[in-house]
Design a protein around this motif. Structure first.
Motif: not given
Length: 244
Positions: A183-192, A204-207, A210-213, A238-242
């Motif tokens: 279950a990905p969170g905010m990942i740097k892809t074409a969609m994001t 980024e402030n909520e994660i 503090k960064r996208f995966g 896998v979401d950086g703790g979001l």
């Protein structure tokens, strides 16, 4: 032809998370097969092959269509004599607030994301059951475990994948087959990449980290689930703790 290599099929494997996953799984001991929704040009195939250090195969088809799913799995079986790993990554979004979302849009996303995962798993399982071995990894999302504004269709499809994963794991275990989901969170892809700088900064402030995966973060998680033979029926976030 029967190969002694592990044979891996990655749906939606020509870009983004799917491509990164295929690259992570492509080793000397694995034959990787990529699914593309559409027919690729010769130049596109050449560019794709250049992304890999070992030769890869490409099969074309729509995972939402049962006949295409059956054909793609059979193509792999006919050429290599086996199918050891299926990564159900193919998916789509059609975001809109629920009150503005059409029934057609809702069903279209479910067909690709959820029905497509079911179709591919169904035919892969038939092969894996005869082998008495195999691994399936499904791509869910934190939208499927926690919901998301404007993604009623996407969230529902990804939540369905969680239930499908657990059922597949139970049925597959009867023949030594494992099934898990990521279950990905905010990942740097074409969609994001389409998000505004303001929205990116808010996330980024909520994660907590503090960064996208990166797509590699997801690819390495898939590879871990493929290799660890005592994990089944699980959803790895896998979401950086979001969402913790």
């Amino acid at each position: 032809m029967t190969t002694t290599k592990q044979v891996v099929l990655v749906t939606g494997g020509t870009k983004g998370i799917g491509l990164a996953t295929a690259q992570e799984l492509a080793t000397e001991n694995r034959q990787v097969v990529l699914n593309s929704h559409r027919e690729l040009s010769a130049d596109e195939v050449a560019a794709l092959q250049a992304e890999f250090s070992t030769p890869v195969e490409i099969v074309t088809g729509d995972v939402a269509k049962e006949e295409d799913a059956d054909r793609m799995v059979q193509t792999v079986l006919d050429k290599y004599g086996r199918l050891d790993v299926l990564v159900n990554n193919a998916g789509q979004t059609q975001d809109k607030l629920m009150t503005r979302m059409t029934e057609a849009s809702f069903k279209d996303v479910l067909d690709t994301n959820l029905v497509g995962t079911f179709n591919m798993s169904k035919f892969a399982l038939k092969v894996m059951q005869k082998q008495r071995s195999g691994v399936i990894v499904n791509m869910s999302s934190i939208a499927g475990t926690h919901g998301n504004l404007g993604q009623a269709n996407y969230s529902a499809s990804k939540a369905g994948i969680v239930g499908l994963t657990k059922t597949t794991a139970r049925e597959g275990s009867l023949r030594g087959i494992r099934c898990n989901a990521v279950a990905p969170g905010m990942i740097k892809t074409a969609m994001t990449a389409k998000l505004s700088d303001k929205i990116v900064k808010q996330f980024e402030n909520e994660i907590p980290l503090k960064r996208f995966g990166d797509v590699q973060n997801i690819a390495k998680t898939v590879a871990f689930l493929v290799d660890n033979d005592y994990i089944t029926g699980q959803v790895i976030t896998v979401d950086g703790g979001l969402t913790m």
